[in-house]
Design a protein around this motif. Structure first.
Motif, PDB file in Angstrom:
ATOM      1  N   UNK A   1      22.463  14.613 -35.863  1.00  0.00           N
ATOM      2  CA  UNK A   1      21.213  14.936 -35.387  1.00  0.00           C
ATOM      3  C   UNK A   1      20.227  14.791 -36.873  1.00  0.00           C
ATOM      4  N   UNK A   2      20.514  15.315 -37.749  1.00  0.00           N
ATOM      5  CA  UNK A   2      19.508  15.428 -38.906  1.00  0.00           C
ATOM      6  C   UNK A   2      19.524  13.846 -39.311  1.00  0.00           C
ATOM      7  N   UNK A   3      20.371  13.098 -39.482  1.00  0.00           N
ATOM      8  CA  UNK A   3      20.389  11.777 -39.962  1.00  0.00           C
ATOM      9  C   UNK A   3      19.511  10.834 -38.911  1.00  0.00           C
ATOM     10  N   UNK A   4      19.653  10.836 -37.951  1.00  0.00           N
ATOM     11  CA  UNK A   4      19.218  10.401 -36.849  1.00  0.00           C
ATOM     12  C   UNK A   4      17.457  10.696 -36.776  1.00  0.00           C
ATOM     13  N   UNK A   5      17.353  11.884 -36.968  1.00  0.00           N
ATOM     14  CA  UNK A   5      15.954  12.434 -37.162  1.00  0.00           C
ATOM     15  C   UNK A   5      15.418  11.684 -38.416  1.00  0.00           C
ATOM     16  N   UNK A   6      16.025  11.662 -39.530  1.00  0.00           N
ATOM     17  CA  UNK A   6      15.723  11.035 -40.787  1.00  0.00           C
ATOM     18  C   UNK A   6      15.348   9.731 -40.646  1.00  0.00           C
ATOM     19  N   UNK A   7      16.360   8.972 -40.094  1.00  0.00           N
ATOM     20  CA  UNK A   7      16.069   7.596 -39.769  1.00  0.00           C
ATOM     21  C   UNK A   7      14.779   7.465 -39.029  1.00  0.00           C
ATOM     22  N   UNK A   8      14.566   8.173 -37.920  1.00  0.00           N
ATOM     23  CA  UNK A   8      13.336   8.162 -36.814  1.00  0.00           C
ATOM     24  C   UNK A   8      11.944   8.292 -37.749  1.00  0.00           C
ATOM     25  N   UNK A   9      11.955   9.373 -38.826  1.00  0.00           N
ATOM     26  CA  UNK A   9      11.046   9.577 -39.656  1.00  0.00           C
ATOM     27  C   UNK A   9      10.700   8.102 -40.317  1.00  0.00           C
TER      28      UNK A   9
END
Length: 99
Positions: free
Chosen positions: A31-39
């Motif tokens: 989840x954190x990795x996905x959020x970082x990619x989205x940001x």
């Protein structure tokens, strides 16, 4: 025998909890990795939009500069035409007075 069963149950419980905790940790990392990619993608999109806006503003400024230059040239031509017309009118008036 009860102690063995209780110890086995406690061990199974601990292993289950460890497995659940590891799954939860993996899920949180994903989840954190996905959020970082989205940001990162949103920041890139914002930078691209700002670059496009800057290019549009620069183009508009160039067009305004050209329009101002053209308007200045037209004003100079109009002033020259007015001066020529005034000179011709003065000659005509002088010629009329001589007659």
């Amino acid at each position: 025998m009860r102690k063995i069963v209780l110890a086995a149950a406690a061990t199974i419980g601990a292993l289950t909890l460890a497995a659940c905790s590891e799954t939860t940790q993996d899920s949180a990392e994903a989840t954190a990795s996905s959020a970082a990619d989205d940001m990162g993608m949103m920041a890139t999109d914002a930078a691209d939009a700002m670059g496009d806006a800057a290019a549009d503003a620069s183009a508009a400024a160039d067009e305004m500069g050209e329009a101002a230059k053209d308007a200045g040239a037209e004003a100079a031509d109009a002033a020259g035409d007015t001066a020529d017309a005034a000179e011709n009118a003065a000659r005509d008036a002088e010629a009329e007075m001589k007659q």
